[in-house]
Design a protein around this motif. Structure first.
Motif, PDB file in Angstrom:
ATOM      1  N   ILE A 176      28.263  27.471 -48.418  1.00  0.00           N
ATOM      2  CA  ILE A 176      29.390  28.366 -48.156  1.00  0.00           C
ATOM      3  C   ILE A 176      30.611  27.557 -47.741  1.00  0.00           C
ATOM      4  N   CYS A 177      31.711  27.770 -48.440  1.00  0.00           N
ATOM      5  CA  CYS A 177      32.980  27.127 -48.109  1.00  0.00           C
ATOM      6  C   CYS A 177      33.714  28.006 -47.097  1.00  0.00           C
ATOM      7  N   VAL A 178      33.624  27.637 -45.844  1.00  0.00           N
ATOM      8  CA  VAL A 178      34.183  28.454 -44.762  1.00  0.00           C
ATOM      9  C   VAL A 178      35.701  28.521 -44.885  1.00  0.00           C
ATOM     10  N   LEU A 211      38.619  31.447 -54.478  1.00  0.00           N
ATOM     11  CA  LEU A 211      39.251  30.240 -55.022  1.00  0.00           C
ATOM     12  C   LEU A 211      38.945  29.021 -54.148  1.00  0.00           C
ATOM     13  N   PRO A 212      37.691  28.702 -53.933  1.00  0.00           N
ATOM     14  CA  PRO A 212      37.391  27.589 -53.018  1.00  0.00           C
ATOM     15  C   PRO A 212      37.884  26.237 -53.519  1.00  0.00           C
ATOM     16  N   ILE A 213      38.073  26.083 -54.835  1.00  0.00           N
ATOM     17  CA  ILE A 213      38.609  24.812 -55.352  1.00  0.00           C
ATOM     18  C   ILE A 213      39.983  24.550 -54.756  1.00  0.00           C
ATOM     19  N   GLU A 214      40.808  25.576 -54.677  1.00  0.00           N
ATOM     20  CA  GLU A 214      42.157  25.432 -54.140  1.00  0.00           C
ATOM     21  C   GLU A 214      42.191  25.559 -52.620  1.00  0.00           C
ATOM     22  N   LYS A 269      34.749  34.332 -48.014  1.00  0.00           N
ATOM     23  CA  LYS A 269      35.338  35.670 -48.142  1.00  0.00           C
ATOM     24  C   LYS A 269      35.335  36.170 -49.588  1.00  0.00           C
ATOM     25  N   THR A 270      34.452  35.651 -50.393  1.00  0.00           N
ATOM     26  CA  THR A 270      34.426  36.026 -51.794  1.00  0.00           C
ATOM     27  C   THR A 270      33.962  37.471 -51.980  1.00  0.00           C
ATOM     28  N   PHE A 271      33.883  37.909 -53.224  1.00  0.00           N
ATOM     29  CA  PHE A 271      33.513  39.287 -53.532  1.00  0.00           C
ATOM     30  C   PHE A 271      32.053  39.575 -53.164  1.00  0.00           C
ATOM     31  N   ARG A 272      31.796  40.823 -52.814  1.00  0.00           N
ATOM     32  CA  ARG A 272      30.430  41.228 -52.489  1.00  0.00           C
ATOM     33  C   ARG A 272      29.491  40.976 -53.660  1.00  0.00           C
ATOM     34  N   HIS A 292      39.837  38.788 -50.124  1.00  0.00           N
ATOM     35  CA  HIS A 292      38.942  37.929 -50.906  1.00  0.00           C
ATOM     36  C   HIS A 292      39.591  36.597 -51.284  1.00  0.00           C
ATOM     37  N   ARG A 293      40.630  36.218 -50.556  1.00  0.00           N
ATOM     38  CA  ARG A 293      41.287  34.943 -50.831  1.00  0.00           C
ATOM     39  C   ARG A 293      41.719  34.308 -49.518  1.00  0.00           C
ATOM     40  N   GLY A 294      41.922  33.003 -49.564  1.00  0.00           N
ATOM     41  CA  GLY A 294      42.413  32.306 -48.391  1.00  0.00           C
ATOM     42  C   GLY A 294      43.889  32.577 -48.176  1.00  0.00           C
ATOM     43  N   GLU A 295      44.345  32.308 -46.989  1.00  0.00           N
ATOM     44  CA  GLU A 295      45.745  32.541 -46.661  1.00  0.00           C
ATOM     45  C   GLU A 295      46.660  31.695 -47.545  1.00  0.00           C
TER      46      GLU A 295
END
Length: 256
Positions: free
Chosen positions: A226-228, A233-236, A203-206, A152-155
């Motif tokens: 949607i932030c692909v 944490l799409p801000i970061e 990839k956020t939470f369901r 649920h988070r980016g790399e």
């Protein structure tokens, strides 16, 4: 209430955003977006009561927590745009309900429409506070929690890093207040706001994805973006993409 102004001075800005951080944030929550602020925009980023230098509320209730927000709204000029991150979107909307005529647009980042079961576990009498301390207050617990939420988070991002230097009594009180807010139906009155945009990580939470459908059910004008590549944490994680949705900015609009 402590706040910082980024971008243009408020008095000369063409657009004024009221930025409200989430559960483990503060005035620096929106710093990753600063390189993408368009000219003419002022971002007023607050420390919610009890966070940073902001005084704690007289009592821990939704009414007392949002009162300083309402007072700030009354001080700011012109039409406003709300930029609320996660739980900050919820408390921002609670304040906006008292001054709906002041807002022309709500930009809500990964907002929960309901209290998911894993938050309810943290409120179980006796067990809940211990569970919170283990998962968010303990350094090893934070590492394990972040690893457990990897999908649920980016790399390279860390969902628990912001909890390192927080007052955990304050943070826990805000969790209790989120339960007090209740369900999404209470915000149906905000359908009077002309524009509402829901920005979520791919990839956020369901529960967030389900929440988007619930929000769109009460606000016919709501639009989803949607932030692909981003998680919760799409801000970061996808600062440029989120800024484009939030501010209408592009790389060519950068002020820095």
């Amino acid at each position: 209430m402590n706040y910082e102004v980024f971008g243009e001075p408020i008095e000369s800005a063409e657009r004024v955003f009221l930025g409200i951080h989430g559960w483990g944030g503060g005035t620096k929550t929106f710093v990753p977006l600063l390189p993408y602020l368009p000219a003419g925009l002022a971002l007023v980023s607050v420390d919610m009561p009890g966070y940073g230098p902001s005084r704690r509320p007289a009592e821990w209730s939704v009414k007392h927590v949002i009162q300083p927000l309402v007072e700030l709204i009354d001080e700011l000029p012109g039409e406003l745009e709300l930029l609320g991150n996660c739980s900050g979107a919820i408390f921002g909307m609670c304040a906006a309900q008292l001054r709906p005529e002041r807002f022309r647009r709500l930009v809500l980042i990964d907002p929960f429409a309901y209290f998911p079961w894993y938050f309810r576990l943290l409120l179980v009498p006796g067990f809940g506070r211990l569970f919170y301390a283990t998962a968010f207050q303990n350094p090893i617990g934070r590492i394990l929690t972040n690893l457990g939420l990897a999908k649920h988070r980016g790399e390279g991002s860390d969902l628990t890093a912001s909890f390192n230097e927080l007052n955990h009594d304050v943070v826990y009180q805000y969790l209790v207040l989120l339960w007090e807010v209740g369900g999404y139906q209470r915000f149906a009155t905000l359908k009077s706001v002309p524009e509402i945009e829901l920005l979520i990580g791919e990839k956020t939470f369901r529960a967030i994805r389900h929440s988007v459908e619930l929000w769109k059910g009460i606000w016919p004008q709501a639009v989803e973006h949607i932030c692909v590549g981003a998680g919760h944490l799409p801000i970061e994680e996808t600062s440029s993409t989120l800024s484009r949705f939030a501010f209408g900015s592009s790389d060519d609009d950068q002020t820095n």
